[in-house]
Design a protein around this motif. Structure first.
Motif, mmCIF file in Angstrom:
data_model
loop_
_atom_site.group_PDB
_atom_site.id
_atom_site.type_symbol
_atom_site.label_atom_id
_atom_site.label_comp_id
_atom_site.label_asym_id
_atom_site.label_seq_id
_atom_site.Cartn_x
_atom_site.Cartn_y
_atom_site.Cartn_z
ATOM 1 N N PHE A 143 0.961 -1.239 -0.152
ATOM 2 C CA PHE A 143 0.111 0.085 -0.024
ATOM 3 C C PHE A 143 0.880 1.303 0.057
ATOM 4 O O PHE A 143 0.530 2.204 -0.674
ATOM 5 N N VAL A 144 2.013 1.191 0.684
ATOM 6 C CA VAL A 144 2.837 2.472 0.763
ATOM 7 C C VAL A 144 3.228 2.764 -0.793
ATOM 8 O O VAL A 144 3.278 3.824 -1.593
ATOM 9 N N LEU A 145 3.827 1.537 -1.336
ATOM 10 C CA LEU A 145 4.403 1.659 -2.913
ATOM 11 C C LEU A 145 3.079 2.183 -3.894
ATOM 12 O O LEU A 145 3.360 2.886 -4.836
ATOM 13 N N ARG A 146 1.971 1.816 -3.565
ATOM 14 C CA ARG A 146 0.810 2.222 -4.278
ATOM 15 C C ARG A 146 0.740 3.659 -4.363
ATOM 16 O O ARG A 146 0.377 4.454 -5.381
ATOM 17 N N LEU A 147 0.825 4.256 -3.182
ATOM 18 C CA LEU A 147 1.028 5.691 -2.967
ATOM 19 C C LEU A 147 2.051 6.329 -3.852
ATOM 20 O O LEU A 147 1.734 7.031 -4.499
ATOM 21 N N VAL A 148 3.223 5.671 -3.780
ATOM 22 C CA VAL A 148 4.303 6.072 -4.317
ATOM 23 C C VAL A 148 4.338 6.075 -6.010
ATOM 24 O O VAL A 148 4.720 6.993 -6.559
ATOM 25 N N TYR A 149 3.685 4.903 -6.351
ATOM 26 C CA TYR A 149 3.671 4.706 -7.846
ATOM 27 C C TYR A 149 2.415 5.128 -8.420
ATOM 28 O O TYR A 149 2.033 4.882 -9.717
ATOM 29 N N CYS A 150 1.391 5.625 -7.747
ATOM 30 C CA CYS A 150 0.277 6.137 -8.444
ATOM 31 C C CYS A 150 0.336 7.441 -9.172
ATOM 32 O O CYS A 150 -0.651 8.037 -9.661
ATOM 33 N N ARG A 151 1.524 8.092 -8.880
ATOM 34 C CA ARG A 151 1.476 9.666 -9.343
ATOM 35 C C ARG A 151 1.616 9.897 -10.891
ATOM 36 O O ARG A 151 1.716 11.208 -10.985
ATOM 37 N N SER A 152 2.288 9.092 -11.589
ATOM 38 C CA SER A 152 2.143 9.392 -13.007
ATOM 39 C C SER A 152 1.883 8.000 -13.752
ATOM 40 O O SER A 152 1.992 7.001 -13.281
ATOM 41 N N ASP A 153 1.590 8.117 -14.974
ATOM 42 C CA ASP A 153 1.276 6.926 -15.693
ATOM 43 C C ASP A 153 2.418 6.317 -16.089
ATOM 44 O O ASP A 153 2.327 4.989 -15.733
ATOM 45 N N GLU A 154 3.804 6.932 -16.046
ATOM 46 C CA GLU A 154 4.690 5.799 -16.325
ATOM 47 C C GLU A 154 5.035 4.935 -14.781
ATOM 48 O O GLU A 154 5.276 3.952 -14.853
ATOM 49 N N LEU A 155 4.935 5.839 -13.826
ATOM 50 C CA LEU A 155 5.227 5.113 -12.582
ATOM 51 C C LEU A 155 4.206 3.859 -12.315
ATOM 52 O O LEU A 155 4.340 2.775 -12.046
ATOM 53 N N LYS A 156 3.026 4.344 -12.707
ATOM 54 C CA LYS A 156 1.811 3.193 -12.568
ATOM 55 C C LYS A 156 1.989 2.220 -13.261
ATOM 56 O O LYS A 156 1.841 0.717 -12.901
ATOM 57 N N LYS A 157 2.583 2.393 -14.660
ATOM 58 C CA LYS A 157 2.694 1.277 -15.580
ATOM 59 C C LYS A 157 3.855 0.252 -15.151
ATOM 60 O O LYS A 157 3.706 -1.024 -15.117
ATOM 61 N N TRP A 158 4.987 0.878 -14.758
ATOM 62 C CA TRP A 158 5.873 -0.043 -13.840
ATOM 63 C C TRP A 158 5.477 -0.652 -12.898
ATOM 64 O O TRP A 158 5.742 -2.156 -12.798
ATOM 65 N N PHE A 159 4.848 -0.285 -11.801
ATOM 66 C CA PHE A 159 4.326 -0.717 -10.715
ATOM 67 C C PHE A 159 3.476 -1.939 -10.900
ATOM 68 O O PHE A 159 3.303 -3.320 -10.417
ATOM 69 N N LEU A 160 2.435 -1.698 -11.965
ATOM 70 C CA LEU A 160 1.380 -2.544 -12.270
ATOM 71 C C LEU A 160 2.274 -3.690 -12.793
ATOM 72 O O LEU A 160 1.906 -5.014 -12.505
ATOM 73 N N SER A 161 2.909 -3.574 -13.764
ATOM 74 C CA SER A 161 3.622 -4.638 -14.370
ATOM 75 C C SER A 161 4.249 -5.355 -13.285
ATOM 76 O O SER A 161 4.246 -6.783 -13.244
ATOM 77 N N MET A 162 5.353 -4.954 -12.448
ATOM 78 C CA MET A 162 5.935 -5.470 -11.486
ATOM 79 C C MET A 162 5.216 -6.581 -10.369
ATOM 80 O O MET A 162 5.396 -7.527 -10.203
#
Ligand code: SF4
Length: 454
Positions: free
Chosen positions: A93-112
């Motif tokens: 949940f912490v990384l969800r906050l970190v990686y929700c902030r741009s499309d590029e970050l979201k894409k990486w987090f979602l894939s990983m």
């Protein structure tokens, strides 16, 4: 999830009795200490980075299972199963906050996260897997009776076409709308009839992963909304700085101190730049020699790198002065530029000893017109990158391998492959930091230099 300053965290009771892979459907109701908020996230980040590296290197599913198992044990394991389960949830949940902030970050987090979930799921036994399917509330029913009888021959053909033995009488099949298992359909690993795919119990992973991915994808959009509308402002003095730093956080050594392999002086800087600088720093170095100037982003990126490779403050001042005064004159150099060079070495202002930038920070930077900082694998046009790689001596085969990685947005791996091609040796750890590239290169070159005669 409530973040508190520093008290003992109480594990939530339902997790104690139920340790398995969480589906992260709702935010945990528990108190989290501020230090854990960050430390747990960093540990999970190490796992996700390892997964990203394994995928980029083309590991097969079995190798990925083993890699995930090792990474998880190394960074997330806790002798207390309930604490490990809580760490799993909190860090996600912490990384969800970190990686929700741009499309590029979201894409990486979602894939990983999806890849991590896939391999963790594959490592579970069949019963645990079925429990997860149940928890998702997937409405698929096992095919039975006459319907199964009527399909047996064709199901057997699919199984045999995959080089496996015919399904046993106990084999379970689920009837699923075919669009919900795109990877199985694409690889022809299921029987399709009238819009349904018949998915074997052993292929459950595909069903579950599709659900998981879609759930996390939606959740990231919602989290982003909450972050921008409330959390960022409300937490601006406490969580926001941690969250913002985590996406560019680099997890290896900081290279702020020079080592035996990082000790350069002005007289050999040109030769060393050619032999050991990674492409990002070679480019900046050539530009400053050519234009006698660099904008702020370039001065910071190159200046801190040079500090990390052991260029002393006096030499650094002499280097920048020799170039810049050709363009701006010495008075302006002393007034506008010398201060920030001393500042980088911790001799001005708050006297912080600034650390050289890691690849991740450089890759995520956004150079504008006239800027030369950034990572060439990400920020150069294809033609410019090919020309630069050609100047580093890459063969056309080596270059195609690098360009493949660039097209797939694996910039650090592209840099690692360049390193391997230039020095003719493998770099299993991968390149994560320009100063690491420099040090590894110096180690290789020094080991090849014959000792001076006595
Ligand atoms: Fe520099 Fe890192 Fe990009 Fe390589 S991957 S060019 S070291 S920023």
């Amino acid at each position: 999830m409530e973040v508190i300053r520093s008290q003992k965290r109480t594990p939530s009771n339902d997790t104690v009795s139920n340790p398995k892979i969480p589906l992260y459907l709702t935010a945990p109701q528990m108190e989290v200490r501020l230090e854990e908020f960050e430390l747990f996230a960093i540990d999970r980040l190490r796992v996700l980075k390892g997964v990203s590296d394994g995928l980029a290197r083309g590991r097969n599913p079995k190798e990925m299972d083993d890699l995930v198992d090792t990474l998880w044990k190394e960074h997330m394991r806790d002798p207390d199963a309930s604490l490990m389960f809580n760490k799993d949830i909190i860090s996600h949940f912490v990384l969800r906050l970190v990686y929700c902030r741009s499309d590029e970050l979201k894409k990486w987090f979602l894939s990983m996260e999806t890849a991590l979930f896939r391999h963790r799921f594959r490592l579970q036994n069949f019963e645990a897997q079925r429990a997860i399917v149940g928890e998702f509330g997937l409405p698929y029913k096992a095919v039975t009776g006459a319907e199964l009888e009527g399909l047996k021959e064709r199901l057997g053909q699919v199984v045999r076409s995959l080089g496996q033995i015919s399904p046993t009488v106990e084999a379970i099949y689920y009837k699923v709308p075919f669009e919900e298992v795109p990877d199985l359909v694409a690889s022809r690993r299921v029987l399709i009839q009238k819009g349904y795919a018949f998915v074997a119990g052993s292929q459950l992973v595909s069903l579950v992963v599709t659900q998981f991915r879609s759930h996390i994808s939606k959740a990231l959009i919602l989290t982003n909304r909450k972050w921008t509308t409330t959390i960022r402002e409300r937490e601006k003095d406490r969580l926001t700085p941690i969250v913002e730093a985590l996406s560019t956080s680099y997890l290896g050594p900081d290279y702020s101190q020079s080592t035996e392999y990082a000790e350069i002086s002005l007289k050999d800087i040109d030769q060393v730049a050619k032999s050991s600088f990674p492409l990002c720093m070679r480019h900046l170095f050539e530009k400053v020699r050519e234009d006698h100037h660099l904008k702020h982003g370039g001065r910071m990126q190159l200046g801190l790198f040079l500090k990390g490779v052991g260029l002393k403050l006096d030499d650094a001042l002499a280097f920048w002065r020799a170039e810049f005064t050709k363009k701006v004159g010495s008075e302006r150099f002393d007034k506008e530029y010398a201060y920030s060079i001393r500042h980088n070495y911790g001799k001005e202002g708050k006297r912080t000893d600034y650390t050289p930038y890691a690849c991740q920070k450089i890759i995520l930077s956004a150079p504008g017109a006239g800027d030369h900082h950034g990572c060439p694998y990400r920020h150069f046009s294809e033609d410019n990158l090919r020309a630069a790689l050609g100047r580093m001596g890459l063969s056309s085969r080596g270059m195609e391998g690098v360009m493949d990685q660039v097209r797939n947005k694996h910039y650090q791996l592209a840099c690692t492959m360049t390193f391997e091609a230039v020095y003719g040796t493998s770099c299993d750890a991968g390149i994560n930091h320009p100063n690491q590239y420099f040090e590894e290169s110096q180690k290789i070159l020094k080991s090849k230099t014959p000792p001076a005669p006595v």
